[in-house]
Each structure stands twice: as C-alpha cells, then as structure tokens.
Design a protein around this motif. Structure first.
Motif, short mmCIF file in Angstrom:
data_model
loop_
_atom_site.label_atom_id
_atom_site.label_comp_id
_atom_site.label_asym_id
_atom_site.label_seq_id
_atom_site.Cartn_x
_atom_site.Cartn_y
_atom_site.Cartn_z
N VAL A 147 -15.59 3.98 -28.39
CA VAL A 147 -15.73 5.31 -27.81
C VAL A 147 -17.19 5.75 -27.83
O VAL A 147 -17.69 6.32 -26.85
CB VAL A 147 -14.82 6.33 -28.55
CG1 VAL A 147 -15.16 7.76 -28.18
CG2 VAL A 147 -13.36 6.03 -28.26
N PHE A 148 -17.89 5.47 -28.92
CA PHE A 148 -19.32 5.81 -29.00
C PHE A 148 -20.11 5.07 -27.92
O PHE A 148 -20.94 5.68 -27.24
CB PHE A 148 -19.86 5.46 -30.39
CG PHE A 148 -21.35 5.58 -30.48
CD1 PHE A 148 -21.94 6.82 -30.59
CD2 PHE A 148 -22.15 4.46 -30.43
CE1 PHE A 148 -23.32 6.95 -30.66
CE2 PHE A 148 -23.52 4.56 -30.50
CZ PHE A 148 -24.11 5.82 -30.62
N LEU A 149 -19.88 3.78 -27.77
CA LEU A 149 -20.61 3.01 -26.75
C LEU A 149 -20.34 3.54 -25.34
O LEU A 149 -21.27 3.71 -24.54
CB LEU A 149 -20.23 1.53 -26.82
CG LEU A 149 -20.84 0.73 -27.95
CD1 LEU A 149 -20.35 -0.71 -27.90
CD2 LEU A 149 -22.35 0.78 -27.90
N VAL A 150 -19.10 3.80 -25.03
CA VAL A 150 -18.76 4.31 -23.69
C VAL A 150 -19.40 5.68 -23.47
O VAL A 150 -19.97 5.96 -22.41
CB VAL A 150 -17.22 4.38 -23.52
CG1 VAL A 150 -16.84 5.14 -22.26
CG2 VAL A 150 -16.64 2.97 -23.47
N GLY A 151 -19.35 6.55 -24.47
CA GLY A 151 -19.97 7.87 -24.35
C GLY A 151 -21.47 7.78 -24.19
O GLY A 151 -22.07 8.49 -23.37
N PHE A 152 -22.11 6.91 -24.95
CA PHE A 152 -23.57 6.75 -24.88
C PHE A 152 -23.99 6.27 -23.50
O PHE A 152 -24.92 6.81 -22.89
CB PHE A 152 -24.01 5.77 -25.97
CG PHE A 152 -25.49 5.63 -26.07
CD1 PHE A 152 -26.25 6.62 -26.66
CD2 PHE A 152 -26.12 4.49 -25.60
CE1 PHE A 152 -27.63 6.50 -26.77
CE2 PHE A 152 -27.49 4.36 -25.69
CZ PHE A 152 -28.25 5.36 -26.28
N ILE A 153 -23.29 5.28 -22.98
CA ILE A 153 -23.62 4.75 -21.65
C ILE A 153 -23.37 5.81 -20.59
O ILE A 153 -24.14 5.94 -19.63
CB ILE A 153 -22.83 3.45 -21.39
CG1 ILE A 153 -23.35 2.35 -22.31
CG2 ILE A 153 -22.93 3.03 -19.93
CD1 ILE A 153 -22.52 1.09 -22.32
N CYS A 192 -26.13 7.31 -17.95
CA CYS A 192 -25.93 7.28 -16.50
C CYS A 192 -26.05 8.67 -15.88
O CYS A 192 -26.67 8.83 -14.83
CB CYS A 192 -24.55 6.68 -16.17
SG CYS A 192 -24.45 4.92 -16.51
N ILE A 193 -25.48 9.67 -16.54
CA ILE A 193 -25.57 11.04 -16.02
C ILE A 193 -27.02 11.51 -16.03
O ILE A 193 -27.50 12.11 -15.07
CB ILE A 193 -24.65 11.98 -16.82
CG1 ILE A 193 -23.19 11.63 -16.54
CG2 ILE A 193 -24.94 13.43 -16.50
CD1 ILE A 193 -22.20 12.34 -17.44
N GLY A 194 -27.74 11.23 -17.10
CA GLY A 194 -29.16 11.61 -17.17
C GLY A 194 -29.98 10.93 -16.10
O GLY A 194 -30.86 11.55 -15.49
N ASN A 195 -29.71 9.67 -15.85
CA ASN A 195 -30.44 8.94 -14.82
C ASN A 195 -30.13 9.51 -13.44
O ASN A 195 -31.02 9.62 -12.59
CB ASN A 195 -30.07 7.46 -14.87
CG ASN A 195 -30.95 6.63 -13.99
OD1 ASN A 195 -32.16 6.82 -13.96
ND2 ASN A 195 -30.35 5.72 -13.24
N TYR A 196 -28.90 9.93 -13.21
CA TYR A 196 -28.53 10.52 -11.94
C TYR A 196 -29.33 11.80 -11.68
O TYR A 196 -29.89 11.99 -10.60
CB TYR A 196 -27.02 10.82 -11.91
CG TYR A 196 -26.61 11.69 -10.76
CD1 TYR A 196 -26.49 11.16 -9.48
CD2 TYR A 196 -26.36 13.05 -10.94
CE1 TYR A 196 -26.11 11.97 -8.41
CE2 TYR A 196 -25.99 13.85 -9.89
CZ TYR A 196 -25.87 13.30 -8.63
OH TYR A 196 -25.52 14.11 -7.58
N PHE A 197 -29.40 12.67 -12.67
CA PHE A 197 -30.13 13.93 -12.48
C PHE A 197 -31.63 13.70 -12.37
O PHE A 197 -32.32 14.40 -11.63
CB PHE A 197 -29.80 14.92 -13.60
CG PHE A 197 -28.45 15.57 -13.42
CD1 PHE A 197 -28.23 16.46 -12.40
CD2 PHE A 197 -27.41 15.26 -14.26
CE1 PHE A 197 -27.00 17.05 -12.20
CE2 PHE A 197 -26.17 15.83 -14.09
CZ PHE A 197 -25.96 16.74 -13.06
N ARG A 198 -32.17 12.71 -13.09
CA ARG A 198 -33.59 12.39 -12.97
C ARG A 198 -33.90 11.90 -11.56
O ARG A 198 -34.88 12.34 -10.94
CB ARG A 198 -33.98 11.29 -13.98
CG ARG A 198 -35.45 10.94 -13.96
CD ARG A 198 -35.71 9.60 -14.60
NE ARG A 198 -34.95 8.52 -13.99
CZ ARG A 198 -35.28 7.91 -12.86
NH1 ARG A 198 -36.35 8.27 -12.19
NH2 ARG A 198 -34.55 6.94 -12.38
N ALA A 199 -33.06 11.05 -11.02
CA ALA A 199 -33.27 10.55 -9.66
C ALA A 199 -33.12 11.68 -8.64
O ALA A 199 -33.85 11.71 -7.63
CB ALA A 199 -32.27 9.43 -9.36
#
Length: 93
Positions: free
Chosen positions: A21-27, A31-38
C-alpha cells in the motif's frame, strides 16, 4: 493455498500489505505531482508563445481571457527570452 500453509504469520502478512500500500501510494503521489508540474510548464510555454506572437506582430493587445493571470504575463512582469547563444540554433564546438 493459504498464507498459513506457507508458514507466514499474520504479522508478516499485515506488514507485506502495508508495504505494498505504501509503494502504490508513493508512486501515485509522484505521478500526480508530475502531472501538475507538466501542466504548469505547458501553461508557461503557452504564455511565452502568446507574448512572442503579440510582440512580433507589433500589436501588444491580446484578447482578455486568452492570457491567464499568473507569474508570467506580457504586461511588463516577468518574461522569458532565450539567451542569444540558444537562439542562434546550434551547439558550438
């Protein structure tokens, strides 16, 4: 076959589930952060393009609403222009 049949205790099973659960949440957060940065980078590029087009045409009036307000505006605020060596179009050897 159950986890008990493989000799795993309930504590190990719970720890394994927490780790997954931690790994899935971290990834997901990455991904969400990268989306908003782009998305922000795309908007900045759009602002530069509109500013460049408005300056090149000699007409500095841009339709209201076509330029988003923010840090990069074409009203004398912060703007970006590539340095001359980048605009020359090549790498010097």
């Amino acid at each position: 076959m159950t986890y008990r049949a493989r000799g795993r205790s309930m504590v190990e099973v719970v720890l394994a589930i927490c780790f997954v659960v931690f790994l899935v949440g971290f990834i997901t957060v990455l991904c969400i952060g990268n989306y908003f940065r782009a998305k922000r980078a795309q908007e900045r590029q759009r602002q530069r393009r509109l500013s460049k087009l408005a300056g090149a045409s000699g007409n500095n009036s841009v339709a209201p609403g076509s330029v988003a307000t923010g840090m990069y505006t074409n009203d004398g605020g912060m703007s970006y222009e590539a340095p001359p060596h980048v605009m020359a179009g090549g790498v010097q050897a």
